[in-house]
Design a protein around this motif. Structure first.
Motif, mmCIF file in Angstrom:
data_model
loop_
_atom_site.group_PDB
_atom_site.id
_atom_site.type_symbol
_atom_site.label_atom_id
_atom_site.label_comp_id
_atom_site.label_asym_id
_atom_site.label_seq_id
_atom_site.Cartn_x
_atom_site.Cartn_y
_atom_site.Cartn_z
ATOM 1 N N THR A 94 -2.205 -4.336 2.089
ATOM 2 C CA THR A 94 -1.132 -4.384 1.695
ATOM 3 C C THR A 94 -0.543 -5.310 1.046
ATOM 4 O O THR A 94 -0.853 -6.691 1.949
ATOM 5 C CB THR A 94 0.136 -3.952 3.164
ATOM 6 N N VAL A 95 -0.293 -5.532 0.248
ATOM 7 C CA VAL A 95 0.102 -6.901 -0.696
ATOM 8 C C VAL A 95 1.450 -6.999 -0.963
ATOM 9 O O VAL A 95 1.885 -6.066 -1.801
ATOM 10 C CB VAL A 95 -0.981 -6.688 -2.541
ATOM 11 N N LEU A 96 1.537 -8.495 -0.272
ATOM 12 C CA LEU A 96 3.348 -8.504 -0.385
ATOM 13 C C LEU A 96 3.407 -9.774 -1.517
ATOM 14 O O LEU A 96 2.821 -10.473 -2.660
ATOM 15 C CB LEU A 96 3.979 -9.736 0.735
ATOM 16 N N PRO A 97 4.884 -9.360 -2.409
ATOM 17 C CA PRO A 97 5.162 -10.007 -3.723
ATOM 18 C C PRO A 97 4.570 -11.616 -3.115
ATOM 19 O O PRO A 97 4.335 -12.041 -2.621
ATOM 20 C CB PRO A 97 7.065 -9.783 -3.275
ATOM 21 N N GLY A 98 4.249 -11.518 -4.381
ATOM 22 C CA GLY A 98 3.341 -13.210 -5.297
ATOM 23 C C GLY A 98 2.296 -13.831 -3.987
ATOM 24 O O GLY A 98 1.695 -14.857 -4.369
ATOM 25 N N GLU A 99 1.283 -12.813 -3.582
ATOM 26 C CA GLU A 99 0.331 -12.825 -2.930
ATOM 27 C C GLU A 99 -1.009 -13.538 -3.888
ATOM 28 O O GLU A 99 -0.865 -12.229 -4.756
ATOM 29 C CB GLU A 99 0.645 -11.995 -1.708
ATOM 30 N N ALA A 100 -1.655 -13.401 -4.378
ATOM 31 C CA ALA A 100 -2.271 -14.367 -4.681
ATOM 32 C C ALA A 100 -3.747 -13.922 -4.239
ATOM 33 O O ALA A 100 -4.995 -13.125 -4.659
ATOM 34 C CB ALA A 100 -2.898 -15.595 -5.026
ATOM 35 N N ALA A 101 -3.878 -13.063 -2.660
ATOM 36 C CA ALA A 101 -4.886 -12.683 -2.092
ATOM 37 C C ALA A 101 -4.271 -11.939 -0.923
ATOM 38 O O ALA A 101 -3.882 -12.849 -0.339
ATOM 39 C CB ALA A 101 -6.596 -13.335 -1.479
ATOM 40 N N THR A 102 -4.839 -10.578 0.040
ATOM 41 C CA THR A 102 -4.529 -10.688 1.143
ATOM 42 C C THR A 102 -5.050 -11.145 2.040
ATOM 43 O O THR A 102 -6.182 -10.405 1.864
ATOM 44 C CB THR A 102 -4.634 -8.782 0.123
ATOM 45 N N PRO A 103 -4.423 -11.197 2.645
ATOM 46 C CA PRO A 103 -5.010 -11.823 4.045
ATOM 47 C C PRO A 103 -6.069 -10.681 4.919
ATOM 48 O O PRO A 103 -5.694 -9.786 5.114
ATOM 49 C CB PRO A 103 -4.034 -12.305 5.099
ATOM 50 N N ALA A 104 -6.416 -10.794 5.846
ATOM 51 C CA ALA A 104 -7.499 -9.590 6.775
ATOM 52 C C ALA A 104 -6.543 -9.068 7.108
ATOM 53 O O ALA A 104 -7.211 -7.364 7.652
ATOM 54 C CB ALA A 104 -8.885 -10.023 7.123
ATOM 55 N N ASP A 105 -5.567 -9.601 8.026
ATOM 56 C CA ASP A 105 -4.991 -8.615 9.093
ATOM 57 C C ASP A 105 -3.740 -8.011 8.239
ATOM 58 O O ASP A 105 -3.460 -6.418 8.565
ATOM 59 C CB ASP A 105 -3.942 -9.177 9.694
ATOM 60 N N ARG A 106 -3.834 -7.641 6.882
ATOM 61 C CA ARG A 106 -4.047 -6.465 6.457
ATOM 62 C C ARG A 106 -4.244 -5.617 4.659
ATOM 63 O O ARG A 106 -3.873 -4.967 4.210
ATOM 64 C CB ARG A 106 -2.376 -7.095 4.902
ATOM 65 N N LYS A 107 -5.589 -5.877 5.124
ATOM 66 C CA LYS A 107 -6.662 -5.356 4.650
ATOM 67 C C LYS A 107 -7.254 -4.187 5.860
ATOM 68 O O LYS A 107 -7.840 -4.674 7.000
ATOM 69 C CB LYS A 107 -8.252 -6.260 4.611
ATOM 70 N N HIS A 108 -7.028 -2.629 5.392
ATOM 71 C CA HIS A 108 -7.492 -1.632 6.542
ATOM 72 C C HIS A 108 -8.522 -0.648 6.072
ATOM 73 O O HIS A 108 -9.167 -0.940 4.648
ATOM 74 C CB HIS A 108 -6.207 -0.696 6.581
ATOM 75 N N LEU A 109 -9.407 -0.055 7.117
ATOM 76 C CA LEU A 109 -10.118 1.084 6.647
ATOM 77 C C LEU A 109 -9.515 1.998 7.156
ATOM 78 O O LEU A 109 -8.733 2.268 8.407
ATOM 79 C CB LEU A 109 -11.276 0.985 7.498
ATOM 80 N N VAL A 110 -9.371 3.197 6.287
ATOM 81 C CA VAL A 110 -7.888 4.122 7.252
ATOM 82 C C VAL A 110 -8.898 5.734 6.805
ATOM 83 O O VAL A 110 -9.415 5.924 5.657
ATOM 84 C CB VAL A 110 -7.271 4.060 6.205
ATOM 85 N N THR A 111 -8.828 6.500 7.781
ATOM 86 C CA THR A 111 -9.625 7.464 7.913
ATOM 87 C C THR A 111 -8.167 8.473 7.915
ATOM 88 O O THR A 111 -7.454 8.561 8.729
ATOM 89 C CB THR A 111 -10.258 8.301 9.398
ATOM 90 N N TRP A 112 -8.209 9.595 6.746
ATOM 91 C CA TRP A 112 -7.044 10.251 6.414
ATOM 92 C C TRP A 112 -7.987 11.934 6.312
ATOM 93 O O TRP A 112 -9.078 12.456 6.690
ATOM 94 C CB TRP A 112 -7.523 10.663 5.023
ATOM 95 N N PHE A 113 -7.020 13.241 6.839
ATOM 96 C CA PHE A 113 -7.057 14.426 7.335
ATOM 97 C C PHE A 113 -6.566 15.011 6.405
ATOM 98 O O PHE A 113 -5.337 15.082 6.261
ATOM 99 C CB PHE A 113 -7.383 14.620 8.742
ATOM 100 N N LEU A 114 -6.528 15.719 5.488
ATOM 101 C CA LEU A 114 -6.284 16.527 3.806
ATOM 102 C C LEU A 114 -6.712 18.190 4.722
ATOM 103 O O LEU A 114 -7.494 18.261 5.052
ATOM 104 C CB LEU A 114 -6.521 15.735 3.256
ATOM 105 N N ALA A 115 -5.027 18.646 4.583
ATOM 106 C CA ALA A 115 -5.423 20.292 3.988
ATOM 107 C C ALA A 115 -5.036 20.639 2.999
ATOM 108 O O ALA A 115 -4.018 19.835 1.869
ATOM 109 C CB ALA A 115 -5.085 21.020 5.076
ATOM 110 N N ARG A 116 -5.492 21.868 1.742
ATOM 111 C CA ARG A 116 -4.837 22.722 1.134
ATOM 112 C C ARG A 116 -3.774 23.259 1.616
ATOM 113 O O ARG A 116 -4.057 24.700 2.391
ATOM 114 C CB ARG A 116 -5.963 22.673 0.198
#
Length: 133
Positions: A96-118
């Protein structure tokens, strides 16, 4: 990524994340939530959302408040189709990148597992789980 399935199948799944990234940038909570099934579940640090309506309400509040003007890019790490080809598990590196940020702090970098269905001719998110990267 999805070696036993065609590039088109992987691209169809990836299109869901492209849509989510675009609708987040547009702060369009309804279109963002339309990427999820009616009964989808979202779990993350301090977050438990149940159903498309709950996701839409939560995102509308976030887009109007703390996430106003933010971006949420997703980089696909893997796509695995289950044996029926109608379900997929996707792992993304998301931030998640907030306005004006040059770099994203570690607490807003995530690994996400997704389950999708057709659903008919469309992929929808059934569940996702967010954790710190």
């Amino acid at each position: 990524m999805g070696s036993e399935y065609s590039a088109e199948a992987v691209q169809a799944v990836q299109a869901v994340f492209d849509t989510m990234t675009a609708t987040w940038a547009e702060a369009d909570a309804a279109r963002f939530a339309a990427c999820y099934s009616d009964e989808a579940t979202v779990i993350g640090p301090g977050i438990l959302l149940r159903g498309r309506d709950d996701i839409s309400r939560s995102m509308a509040a976030a887009f109007a408040g703390p996430l106003k003007g933010s971006l949420r890019p997703h980089t696909t790490q893997s796509v695995r189709f289950l044996s029926d080809g109608r379900n997929a598990i996707v792992v993304t590196a998301s931030e998640t990148v907030l306005p004006g940020e040059a770099a994203t702090p570690a607490d807003r970098k995530h690994l996400v597992t997704w389950f999708l269905a057709r659903h008919d001719d469309r992929w929808l998110i059934e569940a996702n789980h967010i954790c710190q990267a």
